[in-house]
Design an enzyme around this catalytic site. Structure first.
Site, PDB file in Angstrom:
ATOM      1  CE  LYS A 229      -1.735   1.626   4.034  1.00 31.74           C
ATOM      2  NZ  LYS A 229      -1.434   3.040   4.258  1.00 31.74           N
ATOM      3  CG  ASN A 230       2.560   2.669   3.558  1.00 34.13           C
ATOM      4  OD1 ASN A 230       1.369   2.931   3.411  1.00 34.13           O
ATOM      5  ND2 ASN A 230       3.132   2.524   4.743  1.00 34.13           N
TER       6      ASN A 230
ATOM      7  CB  CYS B  31      -4.674  11.228  12.010  1.00 34.50           C
ATOM      8  SG  CYS B  31      -3.067  10.496  12.115  1.00 34.50           S
TER       9      CYS B  31
ATOM     10  NE  ARG C   2       1.019  10.882  10.313  1.00 38.83           N
ATOM     11  CZ  ARG C   2       0.591   9.739   9.768  1.00 38.83           C
ATOM     12  NH1 ARG C   2      -0.426   9.114  10.278  1.00 38.83           N
ATOM     13  NH2 ARG C   2       1.189   9.233   8.704  1.00 38.83           N
TER      14      ARG C   2
ATOM     15  CG  ASP D  29       3.452   1.517   9.479  1.00 36.68           C
ATOM     16  OD1 ASP D  29       3.023   2.382  10.258  1.00 36.68           O
ATOM     17  OD2 ASP D  29       3.604   1.722   8.263  1.00 36.68           O
TER      18      ASP D  29
ATOM     19  NE  ARG E 237      -6.720   4.312   6.119  1.00 39.43           N
ATOM     20  CZ  ARG E 237      -5.767   4.654   6.981  1.00 39.43           C
ATOM     21  NH1 ARG E 237      -6.047   4.748   8.257  1.00 39.43           N
ATOM     22  NH2 ARG E 237      -4.554   4.936   6.581  1.00 39.43           N
TER      23      ARG E 237
HETATM   24  C1  UD1 Z   1       4.684   6.824   6.275  1.00 38.55           C
HETATM   25  C2  UD1 Z   1       3.786   5.632   6.173  1.00 38.55           C
HETATM   26  C3  UD1 Z   1       3.283   5.209   7.561  1.00 38.55           C
HETATM   27  C4  UD1 Z   1       4.457   5.020   8.514  1.00 38.55           C
HETATM   28  C5  UD1 Z   1       5.356   6.248   8.516  1.00 38.55           C
HETATM   29  C6  UD1 Z   1       6.626   6.052   9.341  1.00 38.55           C
HETATM   30  C7  UD1 Z   1       2.762   5.928   3.992  1.00 38.55           C
HETATM   31  C8  UD1 Z   1       1.525   6.181   3.199  1.00 38.55           C
HETATM   32  N1  UD1 Z   1       2.654   5.972   5.311  1.00 38.55           N
HETATM   33  O1  UD1 Z   1       3.899   7.915   6.759  1.00 38.55           O
HETATM   34  O2  UD1 Z   1       2.552   4.001   7.412  1.00 38.55           O
HETATM   35  O3  UD1 Z   1       3.956   4.804   9.825  1.00 38.55           O
HETATM   36  O4  UD1 Z   1       5.778   6.552   7.168  1.00 38.55           O
HETATM   37  O5  UD1 Z   1       7.351   4.964   8.875  1.00 38.55           O
HETATM   38  O6  UD1 Z   1       3.797   5.637   3.448  1.00 38.55           O
HETATM   39  N2  UD1 Z   1       7.038  14.530  10.455  1.00 38.55           N
HETATM   40  C9  UD1 Z   1       7.307  15.855  10.700  1.00 38.55           C
HETATM   41  N3  UD1 Z   1       7.169  16.756   9.673  1.00 38.55           N
HETATM   42  C10 UD1 Z   1       6.803  16.381   8.412  1.00 38.55           C
HETATM   43  C11 UD1 Z   1       6.547  15.026   8.167  1.00 38.55           C
HETATM   44  C12 UD1 Z   1       6.686  14.114   9.215  1.00 38.55           C
HETATM   45  O7  UD1 Z   1       7.636  16.234  11.832  1.00 38.55           O
HETATM   46  O8  UD1 Z   1       6.708  17.234   7.532  1.00 38.55           O
HETATM   47  C13 UD1 Z   1       7.180  13.544  11.558  1.00 38.55           C
HETATM   48  C14 UD1 Z   1       5.931  12.701  11.776  1.00 38.55           C
HETATM   49  O9  UD1 Z   1       5.002  13.353  12.615  1.00 38.55           O
HETATM   50  C15 UD1 Z   1       6.533  11.456  12.398  1.00 38.55           C
HETATM   51  C16 UD1 Z   1       7.862  11.304  11.665  1.00 38.55           C
HETATM   52  O10 UD1 Z   1       8.165  12.601  11.154  1.00 38.55           O
HETATM   53  O11 UD1 Z   1       6.794  11.660  13.774  1.00 38.55           O
HETATM   54  C17 UD1 Z   1       7.846  10.297  10.527  1.00 38.55           C
HETATM   55  O12 UD1 Z   1       6.719  10.545   9.712  1.00 38.55           O
HETATM   56  P1  UD1 Z   1       6.701  10.249   8.145  1.00 38.55           P
HETATM   57  O13 UD1 Z   1       7.829   9.349   7.793  1.00 38.55           O
HETATM   58  O14 UD1 Z   1       6.582  11.522   7.404  1.00 38.55           O
HETATM   59  O15 UD1 Z   1       5.329   9.461   7.993  1.00 38.55           O
HETATM   60  P2  UD1 Z   1       4.482   9.390   6.669  1.00 38.55           P
HETATM   61  O16 UD1 Z   1       5.392   9.519   5.499  1.00 38.55           O
HETATM   62  O17 UD1 Z   1       3.315  10.299   6.774  1.00 38.55           O
END
Ligand code: UD1
Length: 421
Positions: A22-23, A115, A120, A306, A398
């Site tokens: 999915k990711n 969320c 996020r 995850d 999902r």
């Molecule tokens: C992706 C995965 C999710 C997984 C996560 C971490 C998808 C669709 N989802 O989510 O399943 O749990 O990686 O492996 O691929 N953060 C910031 N600023 C930002 C972006 C992120 O502070 O602009 C923080 C987040 O709150 C979190 C950490 O960085 O604490 C990692 O998040 P991130 O790797 O961005 O998660 P996603 O890419 O949204």
């Protein structure tokens, strides 16, 4: 809204096939926006998050065709504003920002709110776009990014919780059509980032270093159509490994990449389980009670956040005292209160769960509050006495293709019940 009834205590035996990731699929589908030519993606899982992404692409002007796991997208004429009604359903919608900015030099999506697994933010995505020369504006709940022209730049995408996966994807997708060379430092190294980079390179991009902490992107004038097969879902596979540990005699997973699951198999082996791997299959032998574990989630190749909830479900029974810390999403422990309703003894303290394995878990009505928490509750139901009723199953749908069918194929007794209203 469906609910799932898990009748505990049945042994699992047999073989299942793992679906496409999915990711990986979500940003790869979004990357279709980068070219006017058709792209064809295979092994796209049949999940509600994927439906949302395809709806978003259609509403942006793409022609989308789908036939059993293969999706063809042609983004000949597109608009740059994604509709709130669909975007709000899925945080990963944010990954249309990068390709729209790359191709059209502007993009608008509604801002993802908080969320259940915590705040996020997308500050790191915006920082990356800024390094390419784009500005942003937040207005009426939307974020608009725009640039006269995109120019390669150097950006460090490390946040206080480590690198960002979708942020790395987004900046990579914008930078492929920027003028000059972009360097992403502290990039996410997850296999899903590598899968996206491979697809972009197949479309004519010039990306090096995906899978390491430094990604170098040499911008090109345009991208062309391509065909790609999505990698197997390592989190789905990990979840079934835990099912095998909880209730399995011998459970085999086919179409899996064992090298993507090393942190998970290392922990399961430390807990006392025997796991055999070949190029594309893995077998776990359930042998009763796990030994206690110390788990800390980390960016890849560390233990994935995850998989944290599923491990709590395993360790909740007969394991001694385990310590599970989530450094990436410290608030991601909603499964704990539900596991406690099933008799688990878990104490939460600032992103760390102290799990004291109990002798018996009992089935109870429980509420799934996010995707992986829901999966953890189904897993807990496999070793609980009686019936575990998992409500709000849409979270599971999902991210898990046919979880009830796959577990039943292994010998579980799981019913899906339609609930009116
Ligand atoms: C992706 C995965 C999710 C997984 C996560 C971490 C998808 C669709 N989802 O989510 O399943 O749990 O990686 O492996 O691929 N953060 C910031 N600023 C930002 C972006 C992120 O502070 O602009 C923080 C987040 O709150 C979190 C950490 O960085 O604490 C990692 O998040 P991130 O790797 O961005 O998660 P996603 O890419 O949204």
């Amino acid at each position: 809204m469906d609910k799932i009834l898990v009748h505990g205590g049945h042994k699992l035996n047999g073989t299942i096939r793992i679906s496409g990731s999915k990711n990986s699929a979500l940003p790869i589908l979004a990357a279709a926006l980068l070219t006017k030519e058709p792209v064809t993606i295979h092994h796209v899982p049949d999940l509600s998050d994927i439906h949302y992404m395809l709806q978003i692409l259609a509403s942006l002007g793409c022609e989308v065709e789908r036939a059993s796991g293969t999706v063809t997208i042609r983004a000949e004429k597109i608009i740059t504003e994604a509709p709130y009604e669909i975007v709000r359903k899925m945080r990963a919608s944010v990954c249309v920002l990068g390709p729209l900015l790359g191709r059209e030099k502007e993009a608008t999506v509604s801002l993802p709110g908080g969320c259940v697994i915590g705040d996020r933010p997308i500050d790191l995505h915006l920082k990356g776009f800024q390094a390419l020369g784009a500005a942003h504006r937040i207005d009426a709940g939307n974020v608009k990014v725009f640039a006269g022209e995109l120019k390669g730049g150097v950006v460090n995408l490390r946040g206080k919780f480590g690198p960002t996966v979708l942020g790395t994807d987004n900046v990579m997708m914008a930078a492929v059509l920027a003028d000059g060379v972009t360097v992403i430092e502290s990039a996410a190294a997850e296999p899903e980032v590598v899968d996206l980079a491979n697809f972009l390179n197949a479309m004519g991009a010039k990306i090096e270093g995906a899978g390491t902490r430094r990604i170098i992107i040499e911008g090109v004038k345009e991208l062309h159509g391509a065909e790609h097969e999505v990698i197997p879902d390592r989190i789905e596979a990990g979840t079934y490994l835990v099912a095998g540990a909880i209730a399995g005699e011998k459970v085999t997973l086919k179409r899996v990449r064992p090298e993507h699951l090393e942190a998970v198999t290392e922990q399961l082996r430390s807990a006392g389980y025997q796991i055999e791997t070949s190029d594309s299959s893995m077998t776990i032998h359930g042998n009763g009670e796990p030994k206690s574990l110390q788990i800390t989630t980390e960016p890849y190749p560390g233990f994935p956040t995850d998989m944290q909830a599923q491990m709590c479900a395993l360790l909740a029974k007969n394991s001694g005292i385990s310590v599970v810390t989530d450094t990436i999403f410290p608030q991601r422990f909603m499964h704990v209160s539900e596991l406690k309703r099933m008799g688990a003894d878990i104490e939460l303290n600032n992103g760390t769960a102290i799990v004291k394995g109990v002798e018996r878990l009992g089935g109870a009505p429980v509420m799934a509050s996010d995707l992986r928490a829901s999966a953890a509750l189904v897993l807990a139901g496999l070793h609980a006495d009686g019936v575990t009723e998992v409500n709000r199953v849409y979270h599971i749908d999902r991210g898990y293709e046919l979880i009830d069918d796959k577990l039943n194929q292994l010998g579980a007794h799981i019913e899906r019940v339609k609930v009116k209203g």
